[in-house]
Design an enzyme around this catalytic site. Sequence first.
Site, PDB file in Angstrom:
ATOM      1  N   GLN A 140       0.731  -1.252   0.060  1.00 32.23           N
ATOM      2  CA  GLN A 140      -0.018  -0.065  -0.136  1.00 32.23           C
ATOM      3  C   GLN A 140       0.672   1.224   0.044  1.00 32.23           C
ATOM      4  O   GLN A 140       0.249   2.489  -0.037  1.00 32.23           O
ATOM      5  CB  GLN A 140      -0.918  -0.100   1.225  1.00 32.23           C
ATOM      6  CG  GLN A 140      -1.941  -1.159   1.220  1.00 32.23           C
ATOM      7  CD  GLN A 140      -2.954  -0.931   2.469  1.00 32.23           C
ATOM      8  OE1 GLN A 140      -2.498  -0.570   3.368  1.00 32.23           O
ATOM      9  NE2 GLN A 140      -3.899  -1.952   2.508  1.00 32.23           N
ATOM     10  N   HIS A 165      -1.493   1.290   5.104  1.00 33.52           N
ATOM     11  CA  HIS A 165      -2.315   2.710   5.788  1.00 33.52           C
ATOM     12  C   HIS A 165      -1.655   3.871   5.616  1.00 33.52           C
ATOM     13  O   HIS A 165      -1.738   4.532   6.737  1.00 33.52           O
ATOM     14  CB  HIS A 165      -3.111   2.108   6.918  1.00 33.52           C
ATOM     15  CG  HIS A 165      -4.076   0.894   6.828  1.00 33.52           C
ATOM     16  ND1 HIS A 165      -4.435   0.557   8.052  1.00 33.52           N
ATOM     17  CD2 HIS A 165      -4.347   0.434   6.050  1.00 33.52           C
ATOM     18  CE1 HIS A 165      -5.574  -0.581   7.612  1.00 33.52           C
ATOM     19  NE2 HIS A 165      -5.324  -0.814   6.378  1.00 33.52           N
ATOM     20  N   TYR A 183     -12.888  10.547  15.935  1.00 29.22           N
ATOM     21  CA  TYR A 183     -13.789   9.746  15.293  1.00 29.22           C
ATOM     22  C   TYR A 183     -13.861   8.044  15.573  1.00 29.22           C
ATOM     23  O   TYR A 183     -14.309   7.280  14.993  1.00 29.22           O
ATOM     24  CB  TYR A 183     -13.525   9.980  13.778  1.00 29.22           C
ATOM     25  CG  TYR A 183     -14.152  11.291  13.326  1.00 29.22           C
ATOM     26  CD1 TYR A 183     -15.118  11.838  12.722  1.00 29.22           C
ATOM     27  CD2 TYR A 183     -13.004  12.519  13.607  1.00 29.22           C
ATOM     28  CE1 TYR A 183     -15.705  12.955  12.623  1.00 29.22           C
ATOM     29  CE2 TYR A 183     -13.397  13.581  13.173  1.00 29.22           C
ATOM     30  CZ  TYR A 183     -14.717  14.032  12.724  1.00 29.22           C
ATOM     31  OH  TYR A 183     -15.219  15.061  12.593  1.00 29.22           O
ATOM     32  N   TYR A 240     -10.772  -8.213  11.277  1.00 26.80           N
ATOM     33  CA  TYR A 240     -10.717  -9.263  10.115  1.00 26.80           C
ATOM     34  C   TYR A 240     -10.961 -10.758  10.898  1.00 26.80           C
ATOM     35  O   TYR A 240     -11.354 -11.330  10.109  1.00 26.80           O
ATOM     36  CB  TYR A 240      -9.516  -9.164   9.345  1.00 26.80           C
ATOM     37  CG  TYR A 240      -9.558  -7.828   8.671  1.00 26.80           C
ATOM     38  CD1 TYR A 240     -10.520  -7.666   7.670  1.00 26.80           C
ATOM     39  CD2 TYR A 240      -8.347  -6.840   8.643  1.00 26.80           C
ATOM     40  CE1 TYR A 240     -10.483  -6.514   6.949  1.00 26.80           C
ATOM     41  CE2 TYR A 240      -8.546  -5.828   8.084  1.00 26.80           C
ATOM     42  CZ  TYR A 240      -9.391  -5.740   7.101  1.00 26.80           C
ATOM     43  OH  TYR A 240      -9.246  -4.220   6.170  1.00 26.80           O
TER      44      TYR A 240
END
Length: 311
Positions: A27, A92, A195, A206
């Site tokens: 990523q 990420h 948040y 997962y």
Amino acid sequence: GKMFLVDHKGGEPVEVSGLPKVEHAGQNGLLDVALAPDFAESGFIYFSYVEPGDGGSSLALARATLTEQQGKGRLDGLEAIWRQMPKGKGGHPSGIIAFAPDGKSLFVSSGERMRPKTAQDPDLALGKVLHLTLDGKPAPGNPEANAGGVRAETWSTGHRNPYGLAFAPDGRLWLHEMGPKGGDELNLVEPGANYGWPVVSYGDNYNGTPIPRPPTRPEFREPALYWTPVIAPAGLAFYEGDLFPAWKGSALIGGLKTQTLSRVTITGNAAHEDERFAMEGRIRDVAVAPDGAVWVIEDQSPGRLLRLSPR
């Protein structure tokens, strides 16, 4: 780890030289590119990338002058103006850039690099939205502007992996982020708000273990919209063009897992997905051209840049 210039009329992409070393695997890699508000005069671009170094890698934000001569592009005066430290491992990275409507500061999203607890650590620039000056310093007026360090840079916290960050036509900042197993979110980003990741989520781990839902913890902000099953959102642009008049003010969001483009309408603090268009690949980013066309780019072979216009 590469950057290209593409003419809006088509033709072969032109590679841009002068980039820094980029950690590009999985990523991680070269992430977002944004033109400075005064690009026409200054030639400045800002871009984010995963920077290798001792201890692993980290998100970095750089500024440089983009020049194009004789069909070649180059970055000059390259300067890394902000780094997430210390370096470490994980994906990420996030790294999406949004300039404030007045053009005097910028916001950048920082993912939690697959280390979820960091999103709630106020002294780590992971799982946060940072608000910086144009030279990478903490912006005046931040919630903890006088605290120093990461706290002085932080605008909001408790994010997982945001790959969309953009200002709506009314000047409010919106962000979407990938959930775990379920629970992708679209959030209205407000100063000092938390948040909730990884304490609450509308998805589960997962391995199947549950995560408490946001209503159980009222101190955390709930998303305006969430997706279960996930769409894996990537890219966010608000439409203000003329080619699609019915879309004025809508948010356009790419879908990696669903291979779609979603149109979301926002009314006040509420959001609703009105349309979802099937594409032919994983949509990594979305932009609106000056002529009102919508540009989307795929992130896997053939990796096309597509211009969308009315039939």
